[in-house]
Design a protein around this motif. Structure first.
Motif, PDB file in Angstrom:
ATOM      1  N   LYS A  79      35.376  34.058 -10.701  1.00  0.00           N
ATOM      2  CA  LYS A  79      35.501  35.089  -9.655  1.00  0.00           C
ATOM      3  C   LYS A  79      35.225  34.385  -8.331  1.00  0.00           C
ATOM      4  N   VAL A 121      34.617  34.407  -4.530  1.00  0.00           N
ATOM      5  CA  VAL A 121      34.171  35.401  -3.550  1.00  0.00           C
ATOM      6  C   VAL A 121      34.314  34.912  -2.109  1.00  0.00           C
ATOM      7  N   SER A 169      31.692  45.461   3.706  1.00  0.00           N
ATOM      8  CA  SER A 169      30.795  45.061   2.624  1.00  0.00           C
ATOM      9  C   SER A 169      31.580  44.325   1.523  1.00  0.00           C
ATOM     10  N   GLY A 170      31.048  43.221   1.064  1.00  0.00           N
ATOM     11  CA  GLY A 170      31.688  42.468  -0.023  1.00  0.00           C
ATOM     12  C   GLY A 170      32.760  41.507   0.459  1.00  0.00           C
ATOM     13  N   SER A 171      32.887  41.316   1.781  1.00  0.00           N
ATOM     14  CA  SER A 171      33.959  40.454   2.275  1.00  0.00           C
ATOM     15  C   SER A 171      33.599  38.972   2.175  1.00  0.00           C
ATOM     16  N   GLY A 172      32.340  38.655   1.851  1.00  0.00           N
ATOM     17  CA  GLY A 172      31.967  37.248   1.648  1.00  0.00           C
ATOM     18  C   GLY A 172      31.182  36.644   2.798  1.00  0.00           C
ATOM     19  N   LYS A 173      30.719  37.481   3.726  1.00  0.00           N
ATOM     20  CA  LYS A 173      29.977  36.966   4.895  1.00  0.00           C
ATOM     21  C   LYS A 173      28.685  36.289   4.450  1.00  0.00           C
ATOM     22  N   THR A 174      27.911  37.029   3.646  1.00  0.00           N
ATOM     23  CA  THR A 174      26.609  36.498   3.237  1.00  0.00           C
ATOM     24  C   THR A 174      26.762  35.266   2.353  1.00  0.00           C
ATOM     25  N   GLN A 175      27.756  35.290   1.450  1.00  0.00           N
ATOM     26  CA  GLN A 175      27.961  34.128   0.584  1.00  0.00           C
ATOM     27  C   GLN A 175      28.300  32.900   1.418  1.00  0.00           C
TER      28      GLN A 175
HETATM   29  N1  LIG Z   1      25.109  36.637  -7.735  1.00  0.00           N
HETATM   30  C1  LIG Z   1      26.369  37.050  -7.684  1.00  0.00           C
HETATM   31  N2  LIG Z   1      27.155  37.017  -8.783  1.00  0.00           N
HETATM   32  C2  LIG Z   1      28.442  37.415  -8.742  1.00  0.00           C
HETATM   33  N3  LIG Z   1      29.040  37.901  -7.621  1.00  0.00           N
HETATM   34  C3  LIG Z   1      28.295  37.967  -6.502  1.00  0.00           C
HETATM   35  C4  LIG Z   1      26.942  37.542  -6.458  1.00  0.00           C
HETATM   36  N4  LIG Z   1      26.477  37.737  -5.193  1.00  0.00           N
HETATM   37  C5  LIG Z   1      27.493  38.251  -4.487  1.00  0.00           C
HETATM   38  N5  LIG Z   1      28.581  38.389  -5.259  1.00  0.00           N
HETATM   39  C6  LIG Z   1      29.878  38.933  -4.864  1.00  0.00           C
HETATM   40  O1  LIG Z   1      30.355  38.215  -3.762  1.00  0.00           O
HETATM   41  C7  LIG Z   1      31.127  39.071  -2.944  1.00  0.00           C
HETATM   42  C8  LIG Z   1      30.751  38.823  -1.503  1.00  0.00           C
HETATM   43  O2  LIG Z   1      29.372  39.179  -1.350  1.00  0.00           O
HETATM   44  P1  LIG Z   1      28.624  39.033   0.037  1.00  0.00           P
HETATM   45  O3  LIG Z   1      27.192  39.354  -0.210  1.00  0.00           O
HETATM   46  O4  LIG Z   1      28.943  37.749   0.665  1.00  0.00           O
HETATM   47  O5  LIG Z   1      29.293  40.218   0.855  1.00  0.00           O
HETATM   48  P2  LIG Z   1      29.024  40.642   2.337  1.00  0.00           P
HETATM   49  O6  LIG Z   1      30.310  40.527   3.051  1.00  0.00           O
HETATM   50  O7  LIG Z   1      27.861  39.897   2.906  1.00  0.00           O
HETATM   51  O8  LIG Z   1      28.688  42.172   2.146  1.00  0.00           O
HETATM   52  P3  LIG Z   1      27.326  42.966   2.442  1.00  0.00           P
HETATM   53  O9  LIG Z   1      27.344  43.238   3.879  1.00  0.00           O
HETATM   54  O10 LIG Z   1      27.476  44.194   1.608  1.00  0.00           O
HETATM   55  O11 LIG Z   1      26.209  42.062   1.995  1.00  0.00           O
HETATM   56  C9  LIG Z   1      30.864  40.488  -3.410  1.00  0.00           C
HETATM   57  O12 LIG Z   1      31.999  40.940  -4.101  1.00  0.00           O
HETATM   58  C10 LIG Z   1      29.705  40.348  -4.364  1.00  0.00           C
HETATM   59  O13 LIG Z   1      29.847  41.266  -5.445  1.00  0.00           O
END
Ligand SMILES: Nc1ncnc2c1ncn2[C@@H]1O[C@H](COP(=O)(O)OP(=O)(O)OP(=O)(O)O)[C@@H](O)[C@H]1O
Length: 613
Positions: free
Chosen positions: A344, A346, A366-372
């Motif tokens: 998967k 991300v 939310s979930g767009s991948g910013k935090t990752q």
């Molecule tokens: N430990 C994990 N295992 C599997 N998938 C993950 C994990 N952590 C995050 N993800 C997935 O990675 C994707 C991006 O997550 P991320 O936290 O980067 O989103 P975001 O843009 O920061 O959103 P938010 O503002 O909600 O935190 C999401 O689909 C999330 O489900």
């Protein structure tokens, strides 16, 4: 066109049952198969045993295997195989009684103690501790003296002494689960305590109880054999302990008589130990750690050169500055997780940079991948996450090429991090002073007095009017807004060149949000830091950012100066996101429809740029 090697949309999460996960462990499967054979042999003993286990034939005394007696005869002239098969019955029956008694006593009391807490917990824990301090073997011998012929009573007694093992693990688990918000929600919804105990609590403890049962059964079988070896129990009931006693008497002259029951006992206990350790592996935190093979698989899938020419695989985003001028530079970053359905992904090829003194906003739903994305930069990806990139540079140094220790030192000194949840990012066990001073001493090498003075100075700078009281306080003694100021103080205290703030205002109320944003902007200008701020809110971007990167589904949709993006967004998705974020009027469906319409064009556009580069 070649098919994409992994799903481009997020796969639904499949929950795999404990049984299925267990069946994937070869050692566990072998141990379970051995145990099933032993159980079957015990249950079918009346049909499988060639002779009555107590039938004595004078000619069979100390007989070698053969003549219809597969394992030979014992010292009293009885068939060893038949006695082993019937002995298995006695052994397993004893183990079931012991585990049953331990379960019945230990599990409900452990769950009750953990859930109720207070006096109930203290009283039950006292009884459990007292029980553990009594020398069990002596009590067992006393019970044996009174009920020597009744082995069931002896095994129940043993179960009582093993109950604290169940009590401890279920109490610890219940204590942890009791604090979960869903338990509070159930209580508020009017669910009775009995029902919560029966449903949420028992469900939470079942996996560790299974592990404990496998281990308890092994202990029970060993103890039982020991008691029978001492001659306790009915002489007419065949048992492995009794057979070992018999073999022990003639160990030097007829070693086979001791060998057979010893093998049976050893194999049974080993099988239970392997079952227990496999289960423990599956239900423990360790199982969440991906194996090296899984990591390699994810890394290969993310870097797959064969897929590089696919539209889906091109990098998105662009660089505005030369590497030497960038405080942060990320090139073609991909982050993936191994799932049952493959990899998967991300973050799907993100390229961005930020120069000295620049404020870069990373915005997206939310979930767009910013935090990752920023977790990869900070080296904070959770254990299951694997990242590959063409390069990540911090302060002009390529961090991926540094040894782990140097990388940690560089990140610790160059980057300050302001997290999303202020309260959960402060350790409740230590005062604010300790948490601010320790990194300054150990990472930045300041003396204790200098570190304390710096901590006090930055607290004043972030707007805390009584810094001495706050320094002495524990996190629960300060408000959420103050905790966020403390974290900002901690992040800037080491004078980093890059400050990363992940949704720094999400957990705060509106008035505090504005103050915190203002503070971040002031600090960024005062210390000349680069600020990368992650947010889902275009209002925050408008407030403090110079440049913005818009993300969706792990890719960068658009990037540019804030003024240009606000006045003339190139991508309809960005325009929708801005209006949804600022006016709060657009609905989600509209956003998705617009994205579906423009996604291929965006991918082709960024792909073209990437190829040119
Ligand atoms: N430990 C994990 N295992 C599997 N998938 C993950 C994990 N952590 C995050 N993800 C997935 O990675 C994707 C991006 O997550 P991320 O936290 O980067 O989103 P975001 O843009 O920061 O959103 P938010 O503002 O909600 O935190 C999401 O689909 C999330 O489900």
């Amino acid at each position: 066109m070649t098919a994409a090697p992994f799903p481009t949309t997020l796969a639904p999460v499949k929950r795999i049952s404990l049984t299925r996960r267990y069946l994937r462990r070869p050692l566990g499967v072998i141990a379970l198969a051995v145990m099933l054979v032993i159980v079957a042999a015990a249950l079918l003993a009346p049909w499988l045993a060639p002779f009555d286990p107590n039938f004595v034939q004078f000619t069979l005394t100390h007989a070698e295997p053969g003549n219809g007696h597969l394992l030979g005869g014992d010292s009293a002239g009885r068939d060893i195989l038949s006695r082993l098969l019937y002995g298995a019955q006695t052994t397993l029956f004893g183990a079931v009684i012991t585990c049953g008694a331990g379960l019945l006593l230990g599990v409900p009391t452990g769950v009750l103690a953990g859930y109720a807490g207070g006096k109930t917990d203290r009283a039950l824990s006292w009884i459990s501790d007292a029980l553990q301090s009594v020398p069990g073997m002596i009590v067992l011998l006393v019970v044996a003296a009174g009920f020597g012929q009744n082995f069931a009573i002896l095994m129940v007694t043993l179960g009582i002494f093993l109950a604290p093992g169940y009590y401890r693990i279920t109490r610890a688990r219940a204590l942890a689960v009791r604090k979960e918000p869903y338990i509070d929600a159930a209580r508020v919804a009017g669910v009775t305590n009995v029902r919560i105990l029966r449903t949420h609590m028992l469900r939470a403890v079942y996996a560790p109880v299974l592990v404990q049962t496998a281990l308890t059964a092994g202990i029970a079988i060993g103890m039982q054999a020991g008691l029978q070896f001492l001659g306790i129990g009915s002489a007419s009931t065949p048992s492995w302990g009794q057979m070992m006693n018999d073999g022990f008497q003639t160990m030097l002259t007829y070693p086979l008589i001791l060998l057979w029951p010893s093998i049976a006992l050893g194999v049974t206990i080993a099988a239970l130990a392997f079952i227990g350790s496999t289960l423990a592996d599956l239900v423990s935190v360790r199982s969440e750690q991906p194996t090296r093979r899984a990591r390699t698989r994810v890394r290969e899938a993310l870097a797959a050169p064969a897929a590089a020419d696919l539209t889906e695989r091109v990098a998105s985003g662009e660089h505005q500055h030369e590497t030497a001028d960038s405080v942060l530079r990320v090139e073609n970053l991909r982050v993936g997780y191994a799932t049952q359905n493959g990899v998967k992904e991300v973050v799907r090829g993100v390229s961005l940079d930020a120069a000295a003194g620049e404020v870069l906003g990373i915005v997206g739903e939310s979930g767009s991948g910013k935090t990752q994305t920023i977790f990869t930069v900070l080296d904070l990806l959770p254990p299951g996450g694997t990242a590959v990139a063409d390069g990540i540079w911090v302060g002009g140094k390529e961090v991926g090429k540094l040894p782990a220790r140097e990388r940690a030192a560089l990140l610790g000194r160059s980057i300050g991090y302001v997290p999303q949840e202020p309260m959960s990012n402060l350790d409740p066990c230590y005062t604010v002073e300790r948490q601010l001073v320790e990194p300054l001493r150990h990472v930045h090498g300041l003396s204790k007095d200098a570190a304390r003075a710096r901590a006090r100075e930055v607290l004043v700078r972030v707007g805390i009017t009584d810094p001495d009281r706050v320094l002495r306080s524990y996190p629960h003694q300060i408000s959420g807004g103050m905790a966020q100021r403390v974290l900002i103080a901690g992040a800037v205290a080491g004078r980093p060149s890059l400050l990363v703030a992940d949704e720094p205002t999400t957990a705060l109320d509106v008035t505090v949000q504005a103050e915190v944003l203002e503070l971040l902007r002031e600090l960024q200008q005062e210390y000349g830091m680069t600020l990368v701020i992650v947010t889902h809110n275009f209002g925050v971007v408008a407030d403090i950012c110079d440049r913005v990167v818009v993300m969706k589904d792990g890719r960068i949709v658009e990037t540019g100066p804030v003024d240009r993006i606000f006045n003339n967004a190139e991508q309809p998705y960005t325009a929708e996101l801005i209006s949804a974020s600022l006016d709060d009027v657009e609905d989600r469906q509209q956003l998705d429809e617009d994205w579906a319409r423009v996604a291929p064009a965006v991918a082709a556009h960024v792909g073209g740029e990437d190829d040119a580069r």
